[in-house]
Design an enzyme around this catalytic site. Structure first.
Site, PDB file in Angstrom:
ATOM      1  N   HIS A 100      -5.052  -2.421  -0.079  1.00 31.44           N
ATOM      2  CA  HIS A 100      -4.960  -1.666  -1.327  1.00 31.44           C
ATOM      3  C   HIS A 100      -3.924  -0.566  -1.074  1.00 31.44           C
ATOM      4  O   HIS A 100      -3.973   0.091  -0.044  1.00 31.44           O
ATOM      5  CB  HIS A 100      -6.323  -1.061  -1.691  1.00 31.44           C
ATOM      6  CG  HIS A 100      -6.385  -0.585  -3.112  1.00 31.44           C
ATOM      7  ND1 HIS A 100      -5.704   0.517  -3.549  1.00 31.44           N
ATOM      8  CD2 HIS A 100      -7.036  -1.084  -4.194  1.00 31.44           C
ATOM      9  CE1 HIS A 100      -5.936   0.686  -4.846  1.00 31.44           C
ATOM     10  NE2 HIS A 100      -6.742  -0.269  -5.267  1.00 31.44           N
TER      11      HIS A 100
ATOM     12  N   ARG B  27      -2.312   5.386 -11.397  1.00 35.46           N
ATOM     13  CA  ARG B  27      -0.905   5.030 -11.581  1.00 35.46           C
ATOM     14  C   ARG B  27      -0.681   4.480 -12.982  1.00 35.46           C
ATOM     15  O   ARG B  27       0.308   4.787 -13.633  1.00 35.46           O
ATOM     16  CB  ARG B  27      -0.476   4.002 -10.529  1.00 35.46           C
ATOM     17  CG  ARG B  27      -0.160   4.633  -9.178  1.00 35.46           C
ATOM     18  CD  ARG B  27       0.055   3.573  -8.108  1.00 35.46           C
ATOM     19  NE  ARG B  27      -1.203   2.974  -7.690  1.00 35.46           N
ATOM     20  CZ  ARG B  27      -1.392   1.678  -7.466  1.00 35.46           C
ATOM     21  NH1 ARG B  27      -0.396   0.844  -7.603  1.00 35.46           N
ATOM     22  NH2 ARG B  27      -2.571   1.224  -7.090  1.00 35.46           N
TER      23      ARG B  27
END
Ligand SMILES: Cc1cc2nc3c(=O)[nH]c(=O)nc-3n(C[C@H](O)[C@H](O)[C@H](O)COP(=O)(O)OP(=O)(O)OC[C@H]3O[C@@H](n4cnc5c(N)ncnc54)[C@H](O)[C@@H]3O)c2cc1C
Ligand SMILES: *[C@@H]1O[C@H](CO)[C@@H](O)[C@H](O)[C@H]1NC(C)=O
Length: 518
Positions: free
Chosen positions: A293, A316
């Site tokens: 990740h 994000r």
């Protein structure tokens, strides 16, 4: 005359019906008495190694099938990594999808195969039947979600679409409790109420015991609270649900992926238990398929910790950007996990204690901070994210913010190819200096291990026998992240909780059957 005949017939019918019901009841009761009095005293329990979702699901079904269950976990508390799961569990064709306007869902199998990539078509030994495993996983997914929602009263009414899925099918609850914790606590509570269930915590299994023919007959384990005490032995069929090896940074991970050795993880730092299975000849597949990740938080209070808290992808998505240690953007932040991770890992790393990590700044403007408030509040409280005025940032960071803000506000083309900017609204230049942004330090983290022990659609653990054939090891079943073959090169988000529920339940039923027919 006719009326009395009818009446008599009706009476006969009612009497017959009642007699039948009484007979059935009597048989049930006598059966029940017989089984509890004579059999359960001598019957061996189903032994479940691991109290994550896979183990708990197995225990639930084994108990329902009438077996006693003895669960062992080396941790002081139940739940494993399962308790941390935050996105949810996949289900295709559920009523929760329909409630959100998704009429049908027949693409889960295809999505899974696509995500699994080359592993699915690779030939080589040992060959597990990937197609059959994915068929079970996807076709049983609605059933698994219903089981948790209806029998265990877990709220799974919110459905989201995660990366790699062609449709929204990842289920979680509407409240604050994340899905992993909600599911684990519901199951633990239910199991603890059953007198046929025993859970021993702080108890580590050290060996699988076999008989002369190579069949598993039980386990040897020790208790941490009494580590000088004698080793214990327990006899019975075994469901092995000991989880993955993402948290074994210096052990199994460095063996199969030396390039990832010493990397931090979202998993609890703990040695893997796969060696217990190899010791009795079990076969393994896809052990070098490891999911990274791109963003785990580096905690300023404990920067070298091997365990990192996940920085949700949504940060994000809502507008966050990533900056290198030189204060420069270097990648389209919305690329897939592997692309973003690779870009970060191409930058210089740092070593803190025995942990090898990257220190990347994750920065959200006020617009993104606001939209992600539910996440951000928690991260700020944990000390993983700080709120700062732009003017208090390092000069190179301020100039990167200005540069990016100019692109967003003037609708210019981003040189790195980012096309959507989430809720970013910060203007460039002096106008932004008193605005508050959210900043944290992140690093790629090892998140999930796709590979594991070879198993079949009945959750039986397989070993290679002469002639290069895979054959089940009698007395041994497995489920959850410890198994391999389902996810191939890449797991879809939401599919690991699902595999725990689906194959855990199968393993529990099969292991129970093996003692019930003795
Ligand atoms: C932060 C985070 C978020 C995630 N989010 C999601 C998500 O939203 N959706 C999803 O599908 N997946 C998610 N995952 C992945 C998923 O949670 C795990 O893959 C899955 O829960 C593994 O379950 P398990 O039962 O196989 O193992 P675990 O839950 O890890 O349980 C294994 C247990 O076995 C015990 N054990 C190990 N060896 C021994 C031994 N020798 N003796 C005794 N006990 C032993 C361990 O102590 C542990 O308690 C997430 C993972 C993490 C870390
Ligand atoms: C662990 O086991 C001990 C001994 O049986 C028990 O007292 C304790 O409450 C258990 N801990 C948890 C978290 O269940």
């Amino acid at each position: 005359m006719r009326r009395t005949r009818c009446f008599l017939l009706l009476i006969y019918f009612i009497v017959g019906f009642l007699t039948a019901i009484l007979c059935m009841l009597f048989f049930r009761i006598s059966n029940f008495l017989f089984s509890t009095m004579s059999q359960s005293a001598t019957r061996k329990p189903v032994i479940v190694v691991g109290s994550g979702l896979a183990g708990l699901s197995a225990a639930h079904e084994a108990l329902r099938a009438g077996a006693a269950v003895h669960m062992l976990d080396r941790a002081p508390k139940p739940g494993g990594n399962s308790i941390k799961a935050s996105s949810g569990i996949n289900g295709a064709g559920t009523r929760f999808q329909r409630a959100q306007g998704i009429a049908g869902d027949d693409s889960f199998f295809a999505d899974t195969v696509r995500s699994a990539g080359r592993r699915f078509t690779e030939t080589g030994s040992p060959l597990v039947d990937r197609k059959a495993l994915v068929e079970i996983l996807t076709s049983q997914s609605e059933n698994a979600v219903n089981w948790l929602a209806d029998e265990l009263n877990v709220d799974l009414s919110v459905v989201a679409q995660l990366g790699g899925h062609s449709i929204a099918r990842t289920h979680r609850g509407g409240g604050k409790l994340p899905p992993g914790a909600a599911i684990v606590s519901a199951l633990v509570e239910e199991l603890k109420a059953n007198s046929e269930f025993t859970l021993e915590n702080s108890s580590e299994v050290d060996e699988l015991l076999t008989d002369g023919s190579g069949a598993v007959r039980g386990v040897r384990y020790h208790n941490f609270d009494n580590s000088d005490g004698p080793a214990h032995e327990l006899e019975g069929p075994v469901v092995f649900a000991a989880g993955g090896f993402a948290g074994d940074a210096h052990g199994l991970l460095s063996k199969y992926r030396p390039d990832l050795a010493g990397m931090p993880s979202t998993n609890e730092a703990r040695p893997a238990s796969h060696g217990l299975l190899s010791a009795i000849g079990a076969a393994f597949v896809d052990m070098d398929s490891v999911q990274i990740h791109p963003t785990g938080f580096v905690d300023p209070k404990d920067p070298g910790s091997a365990y990192k808290f996940l920085a949700a992808e949504a940060l994000r998505g809502e507008g966050g950007i990533l900056l290198s240690s030189k204060g420069e953007r270097f990648i389209n932040e919305l690329n897939t996990r592997d692309v973003v991770s690779d870009a970060i890992m191409a930058l210089p790393h740092s070593t803190v204690g025995s942990t090898r990590q990257w220190e990347i700044t994750l920065l959200l403007d006020p617009g993104a901070c606001e939209v992600a408030a539910s996440h951000i509040g928690f991260y700020v409280w944990k000390g993983l994210v700080q709120k700062k005025k732009v003017r208090d940032l390092a000069p190179e960071v301020i100039s990167a913010v200005d540069k990016y803000a100019a692109i967003v506000s003037k609708h210019e083309e981003d040189a790195l190819g980012r096309k959507t900017f989430g809720h970013w609204r910060l203007p460039p230049g002096e106008a932004n200096r008193d605005e508050e942004v959210c900043v944290g330090i992140v690093t790629p983290v090892v998140h999930f291990t796709m590979g594991g022990v070879a198993f079949d659609t009945q959750a039986r653990v397989l070993r290679l026998e002469d002639g290069n054939e895979l054959a089940p090891i009698p007395g041994l079943w497995a489920a959850g992240e410890i198994t391999g073959g389902i996810h191939g090169a890449n797991r879809l988000g939401g599919s690991s909780l699902l595999e725990c529920a689906v194959f855990g339940r199968i393993a529990g039923i099969q292991a129970a059957k093996s003692v019930m027919t003795v």
